[in-house]
Design a protein around this motif. Structure first.
Motif, PDB file in Angstrom:
ATOM      1  N   VAL A 139       0.843  -1.198   0.000  1.00  0.00           N
ATOM      2  CA  VAL A 139       0.000   0.000   0.000  1.00  0.00           C
ATOM      3  C   VAL A 139       0.875   1.244   0.000  1.00  0.00           C
ATOM      4  CG1 VAL A 139      -1.675   1.356   1.318  1.00  0.00           C
ATOM      5  CG2 VAL A 139      -1.956  -1.120   1.133  1.00  0.00           C
ATOM      6  N   GLY A 140       1.948   1.213   0.792  1.00  0.00           N
ATOM      7  CA  GLY A 140       2.883   2.332   0.816  1.00  0.00           C
ATOM      8  C   GLY A 140       3.486   2.600  -0.551  1.00  0.00           C
ATOM      9  N   CYS A 141       3.760   1.534  -1.313  1.00  0.00           N
ATOM     10  CA  CYS A 141       4.278   1.706  -2.678  1.00  0.00           C
ATOM     11  C   CYS A 141       3.289   2.491  -3.533  1.00  0.00           C
ATOM     12  CB  CYS A 141       4.532   0.337  -3.318  1.00  0.00           C
ATOM     13  SG  CYS A 141       5.837  -0.637  -2.533  1.00  0.00           S
ATOM     14  N   GLY A 142       2.007   2.150  -3.419  1.00  0.00           N
ATOM     15  CA  GLY A 142       1.001   2.834  -4.212  1.00  0.00           C
ATOM     16  C   GLY A 142       0.803   4.277  -3.798  1.00  0.00           C
ATOM     17  N   VAL A 143       0.764   4.524  -2.494  1.00  0.00           N
ATOM     18  CA  VAL A 143       0.535   5.883  -1.979  1.00  0.00           C
ATOM     19  C   VAL A 143       1.638   6.840  -2.425  1.00  0.00           C
ATOM     20  CG1 VAL A 143       0.422   7.256   0.149  1.00  0.00           C
ATOM     21  CG2 VAL A 143      -0.843   5.126  -0.017  1.00  0.00           C
ATOM     22  N   SER A 144       2.835   6.319  -2.680  1.00  0.00           N
ATOM     23  CA  SER A 144       3.954   7.185  -3.062  1.00  0.00           C
ATOM     24  C   SER A 144       3.702   7.945  -4.358  1.00  0.00           C
ATOM     25  CB  SER A 144       5.240   6.361  -3.205  1.00  0.00           C
ATOM     26  OG  SER A 144       5.141   5.460  -4.301  1.00  0.00           O
ATOM     27  N   GLY A 145       2.805   7.418  -5.220  1.00  0.00           N
ATOM     28  CA  GLY A 145       2.518   8.099  -6.474  1.00  0.00           C
ATOM     29  C   GLY A 145       1.503   9.212  -6.354  1.00  0.00           C
ATOM     30  N   HIS A 146       0.884   9.367  -5.184  1.00  0.00           N
ATOM     31  CA  HIS A 146      -0.140  10.390  -5.006  1.00  0.00           C
ATOM     32  C   HIS A 146       0.428  11.805  -5.115  1.00  0.00           C
ATOM     33  CE1 HIS A 146      -3.067   7.509  -2.705  1.00  0.00           C
ATOM     34  NE2 HIS A 146      -2.609   7.009  -3.838  1.00  0.00           N
ATOM     35  N   ALA A 147       1.734  11.958  -4.923  1.00  0.00           N
ATOM     36  CA  ALA A 147       2.359  13.293  -5.015  1.00  0.00           C
ATOM     37  C   ALA A 147       2.210  13.887  -6.406  1.00  0.00           C
ATOM     38  CB  ALA A 147       3.840  13.199  -4.648  1.00  0.00           C
ATOM     39  N   GLN A 148       1.932  13.060  -7.412  1.00  0.00           N
ATOM     40  CA  GLN A 148       1.761  13.593  -8.771  1.00  0.00           C
ATOM     41  C   GLN A 148       0.542  14.507  -8.859  1.00  0.00           C
ATOM     42  OE1 GLN A 148       4.279  13.154 -10.759  1.00  0.00           O
ATOM     43  NE2 GLN A 148       5.144  11.833  -9.173  1.00  0.00           N
ATOM     44  N   GLY A 149      -0.429  14.309  -7.962  1.00  0.00           N
ATOM     45  CA  GLY A 149      -1.579  15.202  -7.922  1.00  0.00           C
ATOM     46  C   GLY A 149      -1.172  16.617  -7.576  1.00  0.00           C
ATOM     47  N   LEU A 150      -0.247  16.759  -6.633  1.00  0.00           N
ATOM     48  CA  LEU A 150       0.252  18.088  -6.265  1.00  0.00           C
ATOM     49  C   LEU A 150       1.028  18.713  -7.413  1.00  0.00           C
ATOM     50  CD1 LEU A 150       0.835  20.082  -3.691  1.00  0.00           C
ATOM     51  CD2 LEU A 150       3.120  19.139  -3.958  1.00  0.00           C
ATOM     52  N   ILE A 151       1.803  17.911  -8.133  1.00  0.00           N
ATOM     53  CA  ILE A 151       2.586  18.439  -9.255  1.00  0.00           C
ATOM     54  C   ILE A 151       1.665  18.939 -10.360  1.00  0.00           C
ATOM     55  CG2 ILE A 151       4.218  17.807 -11.079  1.00  0.00           C
ATOM     56  CD1 ILE A 151       5.532  15.911  -9.106  1.00  0.00           C
ATOM     57  N   ILE A 152       0.607  18.183 -10.657  1.00  0.00           N
ATOM     58  CA  ILE A 152      -0.340  18.617 -11.682  1.00  0.00           C
ATOM     59  C   ILE A 152      -0.971  19.949 -11.278  1.00  0.00           C
ATOM     60  CG2 ILE A 152      -2.567  18.090 -12.769  1.00  0.00           C
ATOM     61  CD1 ILE A 152      -1.749  15.140 -12.740  1.00  0.00           C
ATOM     62  N   LYS A 153      -1.357  20.073 -10.014  1.00  0.00           N
ATOM     63  CA  LYS A 153      -1.920  21.343  -9.533  1.00  0.00           C
ATOM     64  C   LYS A 153      -0.918  22.480  -9.696  1.00  0.00           C
ATOM     65  CE  LYS A 153      -3.115  20.027  -5.420  1.00  0.00           C
ATOM     66  NZ  LYS A 153      -3.546  20.140  -4.013  1.00  0.00           N
ATOM     67  N   THR A 154       0.314  22.227  -9.295  1.00  0.00           N
ATOM     68  CA  THR A 154       1.344  23.258  -9.355  1.00  0.00           C
ATOM     69  C   THR A 154       1.583  23.726 -10.781  1.00  0.00           C
ATOM     70  OG1 THR A 154       2.439  22.280  -7.422  1.00  0.00           O
ATOM     71  CG2 THR A 154       3.744  23.804  -8.750  1.00  0.00           C
ATOM     72  N   GLU A 155       1.598  22.807 -11.727  1.00  0.00           N
ATOM     73  CA  GLU A 155       1.939  23.147 -13.108  1.00  0.00           C
ATOM     74  C   GLU A 155       0.802  23.843 -13.855  1.00  0.00           C
ATOM     75  OE1 GLU A 155       5.501  19.948 -13.921  1.00  0.00           O
ATOM     76  OE2 GLU A 155       3.536  19.497 -14.770  1.00  0.00           O
ATOM     77  N   PHE A 156      -0.408  23.807 -13.315  1.00  0.00           N
ATOM     78  CA  PHE A 156      -1.528  24.494 -13.953  1.00  0.00           C
ATOM     79  C   PHE A 156      -1.869  25.829 -13.283  1.00  0.00           C
ATOM     80  CE2 PHE A 156      -3.032  20.376 -15.927  1.00  0.00           C
ATOM     81  CZ  PHE A 156      -2.947  20.826 -17.229  1.00  0.00           C
ATOM     82  N   LEU A 157      -1.383  26.055 -12.071  1.00  0.00           N
ATOM     83  CA  LEU A 157      -1.762  27.267 -11.343  1.00  0.00           C
ATOM     84  C   LEU A 157      -0.929  28.477 -11.776  1.00  0.00           C
ATOM     85  CD1 LEU A 157      -2.250  25.975  -7.682  1.00  0.00           C
ATOM     86  CD2 LEU A 157      -3.974  27.121  -9.077  1.00  0.00           C
ATOM     87  N   PRO A 158      -1.553  29.648 -11.952  1.00  0.00           N
ATOM     88  CA  PRO A 158      -0.783  30.877 -12.188  1.00  0.00           C
ATOM     89  C   PRO A 158       0.108  31.184 -10.984  1.00  0.00           C
ATOM     90  CG  PRO A 158      -3.105  31.195 -12.728  1.00  0.00           C
ATOM     91  CD  PRO A 158      -2.996  29.871 -12.034  1.00  0.00           C
TER      92      PRO A 158
END
Length: 489
Positions: free
Chosen positions: A145-164
């Motif tokens: 489960v920890g292996c899978g949760v590690s990919g959740h940080a990509q959600g923050l990156i997507i937010k960061t790259e779209f925000l002004p």
């Protein structure tokens, strides 16, 4: 007549030569950064904030799950302190290993794909955990489960790259609301489910939000910055136009003109002389913040589970006596009472208490100074936990500690996402997240094992690490406040 024809011919030749010498009018171009700033903030970003922010709900539930089921698995399988601590450590071991791997893949193949894979992975193994026939299987499946949760940080990156630019310092810290919601949800569910139908059903029910969220990912596109970096400019333009329509805004004039970068997701770029010092100091800070954050969570549970509050110790002595078998048993059974869950909820709410102040400080003082101040205050409040106090005093200290460690995480998440260029942003976050889990792996043995032997020694260790992080934060070489996201190195 021939003379006139020659003169006309010469005039035409001269006109053609003059036309060739005139500079051709160049077509206007724009970058993704310019497009994001021109389109501005709108309905798309609200949907992005709600969907990608909800990844924090799922991550918080999976991480906090161990804290609320520890007393039950300790009793069911007659576990010692180190065995309970090992469960949390293995979760973060899986996170550490796959965080770098997912970051590498995200820079090469896309943030959205990796986010979807990580959620499918996490939900699958989380459900399997509820059927664990033994302690060994439980540890193994939670590590997966920890292996899978590690990919959740990509959600923050997507937010960061779209925000002004001007909205990043405000919107990203607000994502802490979702982590808080996940933490409160799992504690609330545990208070109802654990005493009735048991921890196995708690895990099954806790998996539902992650499964539902997978269905919402189709409404969020791949990062336009990543598409450009990989040469897929048509997809980037289509995404930007879609965002402009949703926001009822306009695209900048011209065509998207940004070079393709074949050098993506390379670990050695993080250690390039331009970023070497920044990378090393960020790793130290991530490790220390994680160590402190999970130390607070696990220490809170340990304080409640062992009745280490001064006012409660007397009651425990009267009830069991100094020589009672239960007081000395390494595999004792003591479940959380309703009052314990209430205390956990109150202290968890502390994670949002300083959020408004944290947002203001981040945007006015900058990322480095605000992080240094909150880390220094965290060190102080760890030492204050040693004061012999009532349950109200303990709640107050835990409340402030949770508020401070949450503020630390807010700031370092924003700083790391901003300091690296697009070609290595996911890998930078991934490696930082990996080092972060080293701190999380060590925290259980300090908060659950060393704290039993030397309470003050454990607190001093937590405090000392926070001081080191505060010094590292204030000496970071790059300030990212008001700085545009870099596309290439």
């Amino acid at each position: 007549m021939a003379t006139q024809e020659k003169e006309v011919s010469s005039a035409i030749d001269l006109e053609e030569i003059g036309t060739e010498r005139q500079p051709k009018k160049e077509q206007k171009t724009f970058t993704v950064e310019e497009a994001v700033e021109t389109i501005g903030f709108g309905r798309f970003h609200i949907a992005l904030f709600l969907i990608m922010g909800s990844t924090g709900v799922v991550e918080a539930m999976e991480i906090m799950l161990i804290a609320v089921v520890s007393p039950l698995i300790r009793c069911e399988w007659q576990l010692h302190d180190w065995q309970v601590a090992l469960v949390t450590t293995m979760v973060f071991f899986g996170y550490m290993v796959f965080s770098v791997f997912f970051g590498f893949l995200a820079d090469r193949y896309g943030r959205w794909k990796i986010l979807l894979i990580s959620f499918l992975w996490g939900a699958y193994f989380s459900l399997l955990t509820s059927f664990s026939p033994s302690y060994i299987w439980f540890v193994f499946l939670r590590a997966m489960v920890g292996c899978g949760v590690s990919g959740h940080a990509q959600g923050l990156i997507i937010k960061t790259e779209f925000l002004p630019t001007k909205y990043r310092g405000y919107m990203l810290p607000l994502s802490q609301v979702f982590w808080l919601a996940g933490s409160l949800l799992i504690i609330g569910l545990a208070s109802v489910i654990n005493p009735t139908i048991g921890w196995r059903w708690l895990i099954r029910i806790a998996s539902i939000p992650g499964i539902i969220l997978i269905l919402a990912f189709k409404f969020i596109p791949e990062s336009a910055r990543h598409n450009v970096a990989t040469g897929n400019k048509e997809a980037a333009v289509a995404t930007l136009r879609k965002i402009a329509r949703m926001n009822r805004s306009v695209m900048p004039e011209g065509i998207l003109g940004e070079p393709v970068n074949e050098r993506r997701g390379r670990f050695r770029d993080l250690l390039d002389p331009k970023y070497l010092r920044t990378t090393l100091q960020i790793w130290i800070i991530w490790l220390g913040i994680s160590f402190a954050y999970y130390g607070v969570i696990l220490a809170s549970a340990e304080l409640l589970e062992r009745d280490m509050v001064c006012s409660l110790q007397t009651i425990a002595v009267k009830e069991f006596g100094d020589d009672s078998e239960e007081s000395h048993s390494p595999c004792y059974c003591r479940f959380f009472a309703p009052s314990d869950y209430r205390i956990m909820i109150i202290s968890t709410i502390g994670e949002i208490a300083l959020n408004p102040l944290n947002i203001l400080v981040i945007n006015f003082l900058g990322r480095r100074l605000s992080l240094s101040v909150t880390m220094g205050c965290t060190a102080l409040f760890f030492l204050l936990l040693n004061i012999c106090t009532t349950s109200t005093g303990l709640i107050g200290f835990l409340f402030m500690l949770r508020a401070l460690v949450a503020a630390n995480f807010n700031t370092i998440y924003i700083y790391t996402a901003e300091v690296y260029p697009t070609t290595m942003r996911a890998l930078g976050m991934g490696t930082s997240g990996s080092l972060c889990r080293v701190g999380a792996m060590v925290a259980p043995f300090i908060a659950q094992v060393l704290m039993s032997a030397s309470f003050l020694g454990a607190l001093c260790l937590f405090s000392g690490v926070c001081v080191v992080c505060a010094i590292s934060a204030i000496t970071l070489p790059i300030e990212t406040k008001g700085r545009a996201l870099q596309q290439t190195k």
